[in-house]
Design a protein around this motif. Structure first.
Motif, mmCIF file in Angstrom:
data_model
loop_
_atom_site.group_PDB
_atom_site.id
_atom_site.type_symbol
_atom_site.label_atom_id
_atom_site.label_comp_id
_atom_site.label_asym_id
_atom_site.label_seq_id
_atom_site.Cartn_x
_atom_site.Cartn_y
_atom_site.Cartn_z
ATOM 1 N N TYR A 88 9.584 -8.954 5.053
ATOM 2 C CA TYR A 88 8.711 -7.847 4.653
ATOM 3 C C TYR A 88 7.257 -8.191 4.966
ATOM 4 O O TYR A 88 6.525 -7.383 5.554
ATOM 5 C CB TYR A 88 8.900 -7.546 3.164
ATOM 6 N N ARG A 89 6.838 -9.365 4.569
ATOM 7 C CA ARG A 89 5.473 -9.803 4.878
ATOM 8 C C ARG A 89 5.314 -10.055 6.371
ATOM 9 O O ARG A 89 4.308 -9.697 6.984
ATOM 10 C CB ARG A 89 5.137 -11.074 4.104
ATOM 11 N N GLN A 90 6.316 -10.703 6.942
ATOM 12 C CA GLN A 90 6.246 -11.101 8.343
ATOM 13 C C GLN A 90 5.975 -9.919 9.258
ATOM 14 O O GLN A 90 5.101 -9.968 10.138
ATOM 15 C CB GLN A 90 7.566 -11.769 8.745
ATOM 16 N N TYR A 91 6.712 -8.831 9.051
ATOM 17 C CA TYR A 91 6.592 -7.728 10.004
ATOM 18 C C TYR A 91 5.390 -6.842 9.734
ATOM 19 O O TYR A 91 4.875 -6.211 10.661
ATOM 20 C CB TYR A 91 7.903 -6.955 10.076
ATOM 21 N N TYR A 92 4.888 -6.816 8.498
ATOM 22 C CA TYR A 92 3.606 -6.130 8.307
ATOM 23 C C TYR A 92 2.466 -6.944 8.920
ATOM 24 O O TYR A 92 1.487 -6.379 9.414
ATOM 25 C CB TYR A 92 3.353 -5.842 6.823
ATOM 26 N N THR A 93 2.584 -8.257 8.913
ATOM 27 C CA THR A 93 1.611 -9.092 9.629
ATOM 28 C C THR A 93 1.657 -8.794 11.121
ATOM 29 O O THR A 93 0.615 -8.657 11.774
ATOM 30 C CB THR A 93 1.906 -10.584 9.385
ATOM 31 N N PRO A 113 9.168 -7.486 -1.959
ATOM 32 C CA PRO A 113 8.574 -8.598 -2.716
ATOM 33 C C PRO A 113 7.682 -8.080 -3.841
ATOM 34 O O PRO A 113 6.900 -7.151 -3.644
ATOM 35 C CB PRO A 113 7.752 -9.349 -1.655
ATOM 36 N N GLN A 114 7.800 -8.687 -5.000
ATOM 37 C CA GLN A 114 7.027 -8.227 -6.151
ATOM 38 C C GLN A 114 5.529 -8.345 -5.901
ATOM 39 O O GLN A 114 4.750 -7.483 -6.335
ATOM 40 C CB GLN A 114 7.406 -9.025 -7.402
ATOM 41 N N ASP A 115 5.093 -9.375 -5.196
ATOM 42 C CA ASP A 115 3.652 -9.511 -4.959
ATOM 43 C C ASP A 115 3.129 -8.416 -4.030
ATOM 44 O O ASP A 115 1.956 -8.042 -4.110
ATOM 45 C CB ASP A 115 3.299 -10.904 -4.434
ATOM 46 N N ALA A 116 4.010 -7.862 -3.180
ATOM 47 C CA ALA A 116 3.598 -6.741 -2.340
ATOM 48 C C ALA A 116 3.398 -5.489 -3.189
ATOM 49 O O ALA A 116 2.495 -4.686 -2.936
ATOM 50 C CB ALA A 116 4.641 -6.486 -1.252
ATOM 51 N N ILE A 117 4.241 -5.334 -4.206
ATOM 52 C CA ILE A 117 4.098 -4.200 -5.121
ATOM 53 C C ILE A 117 2.854 -4.370 -5.979
ATOM 54 O O ILE A 117 2.121 -3.411 -6.254
ATOM 55 C CB ILE A 117 5.362 -4.058 -5.991
ATOM 56 N N ASP A 118 2.582 -5.600 -6.404
ATOM 57 C CA ASP A 118 1.366 -5.871 -7.179
ATOM 58 C C ASP A 118 0.118 -5.529 -6.361
ATOM 59 O O ASP A 118 -0.872 -5.019 -6.907
ATOM 60 C CB ASP A 118 1.322 -7.341 -7.596
ATOM 61 N N ALA A 119 0.173 -5.803 -5.065
ATOM 62 C CA ALA A 119 -0.972 -5.528 -4.197
ATOM 63 C C ALA A 119 -1.084 -4.045 -3.861
ATOM 64 O O ALA A 119 -2.191 -3.550 -3.613
ATOM 65 C CB ALA A 119 -0.861 -6.352 -2.912
ATOM 66 N N ASN A 120 0.028 -3.341 -3.846
ATOM 67 C CA ASN A 120 0.041 -1.918 -3.519
ATOM 68 C C ASN A 120 0.907 -1.184 -4.543
ATOM 69 O O ASN A 120 2.118 -1.066 -4.364
ATOM 70 C CB ASN A 120 0.570 -1.688 -2.102
ATOM 71 N N PRO A 121 0.317 -0.691 -5.608
ATOM 72 C CA PRO A 121 1.100 -0.039 -6.669
ATOM 73 C C PRO A 121 1.806 1.233 -6.216
ATOM 74 O O PRO A 121 2.660 1.744 -6.941
ATOM 75 C CB PRO A 121 0.048 0.260 -7.742
ATOM 76 N N ASN A 122 1.464 1.735 -5.033
ATOM 77 C CA ASN A 122 2.155 2.919 -4.512
ATOM 78 C C ASN A 122 3.479 2.570 -3.840
ATOM 79 O O ASN A 122 4.193 3.465 -3.388
ATOM 80 C CB ASN A 122 1.263 3.663 -3.516
ATOM 81 N N THR A 123 3.800 1.285 -3.763
ATOM 82 C CA THR A 123 5.070 0.849 -3.190
ATOM 83 C C THR A 123 6.149 0.886 -4.269
ATOM 84 O O THR A 123 6.048 0.196 -5.283
ATOM 85 C CB THR A 123 4.958 -0.586 -2.626
ATOM 86 N N SER A 176 -5.143 -1.063 11.114
ATOM 87 C CA SER A 176 -5.375 -2.272 10.330
ATOM 88 C C SER A 176 -6.294 -1.910 9.186
ATOM 89 O O SER A 176 -7.464 -1.577 9.387
ATOM 90 C CB SER A 176 -6.010 -3.359 11.200
ATOM 91 N N CYS A 177 -5.767 -1.933 7.971
ATOM 92 C CA CYS A 177 -6.530 -1.460 6.814
ATOM 93 C C CYS A 177 -6.204 -2.337 5.615
ATOM 94 O O CYS A 177 -5.114 -2.232 5.033
ATOM 95 C CB CYS A 177 -6.199 0.001 6.519
ATOM 96 N N LEU A 178 -7.135 -3.177 5.248
ATOM 97 C CA LEU A 178 -6.910 -4.148 4.182
ATOM 98 C C LEU A 178 -6.703 -3.501 2.822
ATOM 99 O O LEU A 178 -5.895 -3.958 2.017
ATOM 100 C CB LEU A 178 -8.086 -5.127 4.129
ATOM 101 N N LEU A 179 -7.416 -2.412 2.571
ATOM 102 C CA LEU A 179 -7.409 -1.817 1.241
ATOM 103 C C LEU A 179 -6.528 -0.576 1.142
ATOM 104 O O LEU A 179 -6.478 0.055 0.079
ATOM 105 C CB LEU A 179 -8.837 -1.458 0.827
ATOM 106 N N CYS A 180 -5.834 -0.215 2.197
ATOM 107 C CA CYS A 180 -4.972 0.960 2.147
ATOM 108 C C CYS A 180 -3.750 0.687 1.269
ATOM 109 O O CYS A 180 -3.233 -0.434 1.240
ATOM 110 C CB CYS A 180 -4.509 1.354 3.547
ATOM 111 N N THR A 181 -3.276 1.702 0.576
ATOM 112 C CA THR A 181 -2.113 1.561 -0.312
ATOM 113 C C THR A 181 -1.111 2.687 -0.040
ATOM 114 O O THR A 181 -0.876 3.540 -0.909
ATOM 115 C CB THR A 181 -2.552 1.578 -1.785
ATOM 116 N N PRO A 182 -0.494 2.692 1.132
ATOM 117 C CA PRO A 182 0.403 3.803 1.480
ATOM 118 C C PRO A 182 1.734 3.710 0.730
ATOM 119 O O PRO A 182 2.242 2.615 0.476
ATOM 120 C CB PRO A 182 0.619 3.608 2.977
ATOM 121 N N PRO A 183 2.324 4.852 0.388
ATOM 122 C CA PRO A 183 3.664 4.844 -0.202
ATOM 123 C C PRO A 183 4.718 4.652 0.877
ATOM 124 O O PRO A 183 4.429 4.764 2.074
ATOM 125 C CB PRO A 183 3.771 6.242 -0.829
#
Length: 453
Positions: free
Chosen positions: A93-98, A437-447, A164-171
């Motif tokens: 999940y992290r790998q491919y968003y990177t 990953p839970q930390d991805a949800i913590d970083a983006n509450p819209n996930t 590339s958007c560091l602060l974006c929180t897309p669902p």
């Protein structure tokens, strides 16, 4: 006044550091030449390491059994006792968003690079096409983990990101929307005339490799006609033939390109996914897998599980290469997979003779003295093809995902488990849908998390 000014400057710098930790280099200045852009492209390719996929597909499914030398490695995953915390099941999940973010950074940076001649213009066009193809691949490889078994276009997929958007929180988008984006990106890459047709350099995308991914997407969504079309195109575009038995073992030592259409230049040891450097075995090939072969006449059995007459409790598919005794490239797309894709699609459209032709061609190259088989029903043909995929593509990152896309259970033999609790994973079990990953949800509450986690 000076102190106040310095505090303002300090505060501004602090905010800049907090908001833009990945942008230490201005993207408009990171690429000043076509060579710079190409190096950025290679950085995207480096993100497509499918080692973890190979591992997950083998231990979540029925390719492996826990060895008595195992000291805890991978046991939670094998026993389907994983959660949304840090685990091998959600690394990708992290790998491919990177990887996707790198695509967008290179696309943004190359917009400011002006080619100096026609050759550089063509190079830039090829790079741009490859970037769209790689974005499609990254979305596909991420999507197949988090969608439920079978293919439901209305199920939750992943968030489609186009910048590339560091602060974006897309669902999360629906799976069908993600598939549509993948198909668009792959079609864009396929239409780029500067991408070569055949895989003259299998470390980079060719039209054959792009067609192969288009065939995988069609297979996932059960678009059988498109799967046949794209697999046929990839076979033709590749210009390759199935390997003879004589050259098969050397292929797994990276001594020839053989059937490779796309590969990953690996600096690690795939073999060490299942075995320690001291020789201890974490996971053995399952009895179910080994029993599926003609163990005397099938070159795959002799190649994948040590050598004839020796210990076959070792995953020996990756035999080392000139780069090192345990170093091997990862074969992301092989010609044989395409024949199996086309055979499955033929079977599903009741073109049983054509399905048998593709399956028999593959078997005849692998099994000495093989006698061709015919099929009278769709179900018999599909079952035979899925078994052949198990035998041909084991430890390459397919088995778990094959069972998942067909909405079939993981069914292990009793000899391959220490507890009946790990014998069967029902097709309806939520563990087939891997967690965000839970930390991805913590970083983006819209996930939105997948059910059960």
């Amino acid at each position: 006044m000076v102190i106040g000014f310095l505090l303002i400057i300090s505060s501004s710098c602090k905010k800049e550091l907090e908001l833009r930790p990945t942008d230490a280099i201005d993207i408009t200045k990171a690429f000043t030449s076509v060579n710079d852009v190409e190096q950025g492209l290679l950085g995207v390719y480096s993100s497509n390491d499918q080692t973890n996929k190979i591992y997950i597909a083998s231990i979540l499914a029925d390719e492996t059994k826990i060895s008595n030398e195992n000291r805890g490695q991978g046991q939670f995953e094998f026993k389907w006792q994983f959660s949304s915390g840090p685990s091998a099941v959600n690394v990708s999940y992290r790998q491919y968003y990177t990887m996707i973010d790198r695509v967008h950074k290179v696309l943004a940076g190359m917009a400011n690079v002006i080619p100096t001649d026609g050759a550089e213009t063509n190079r830039m066009a090829r790079i741009r096409g490859e970037l769209f193809g790689l974005r499609g691949i990254a979305n596909y490889e991420s999507l197949i983990n988090v969608i439920p078994p079978g293919y439901d276009p209305n199920a939750l997929g992943i968030a489609i990101v186009k910048e590339s958007c560091l602060l974006c929180t897309p669902p999360r988008n629906k799976a069908g929307e993600v598939i549509a984006q993948i198909e668009t990106d792959l079609a864009t890459a396929q239409g780029e005339p500067n991408i070569p047709t055949a895989p003259t350099d299998p470390l980079r995308l060719s039209k054959a490799a792009i067609s192969a991914y288009q065939a995988r997407v069609a297979l996932l969504k059960k678009d059988w006609a498109s799967a046949i079309t794209f697999a046929s195109s990839a076979i033709t575009q590749s210009g390759k033939k199935l390997l003879s038995r004589t050259n098969f073992a050397d292929y797994w030592r990276d001594a020839n390109e053989g059937e490779s259409i796309l590969k990953y230049r690996n600096q690690n040891s795939p073999k060490l996914l299942w075995q320690d450097t001291n020789g201890d075995v974490f996971f053995e090939p399952s009895d179910k897998l080994k029993n599926s072969y003609d163990q005397i006449n099938d070159i795959r059995y002799l190649t994948y599980f040590s050598s004839a007459g020796l210990d076959t409790s070792i995953v020996d598919k990756y035999k080392g290469s000139s780069f090192g005794a345990t170093i091997n490239d990862l074969k992301i797309i092989r010609l044989s997979e395409l024949y199996l894709i086309r055979a499955e699609a033929y079977a599903e459209t009741n073109a049983l003779a054509l399905a048998a032709t593709d399956l028999n061609l593959l078997r005849a190259t692998r099994i000495s003295g093989y006698t061709s088989e015919n099929f009278s029903t769709i179900s018999n043909a599909v079952d035979a093809i899925l078994t052949e995929r198990l035998k041909e593509l084991c430890f390459e990152g397919f088995r778990f995902y094959d069972l998942k896309r067909r909405a079939l259970p993981v069914s292990r033999l009793i000899s391959d488990v220490q507890s009946t609790s790990w014998l069967t994973l029902a097709a309806t079990d939520y563990k087939f849908t891997l967690p965000i990953p839970q930390d991805a949800i913590d970083a983006n509450p819209n996930t939105q998390q997948n059910p059960g986690y």
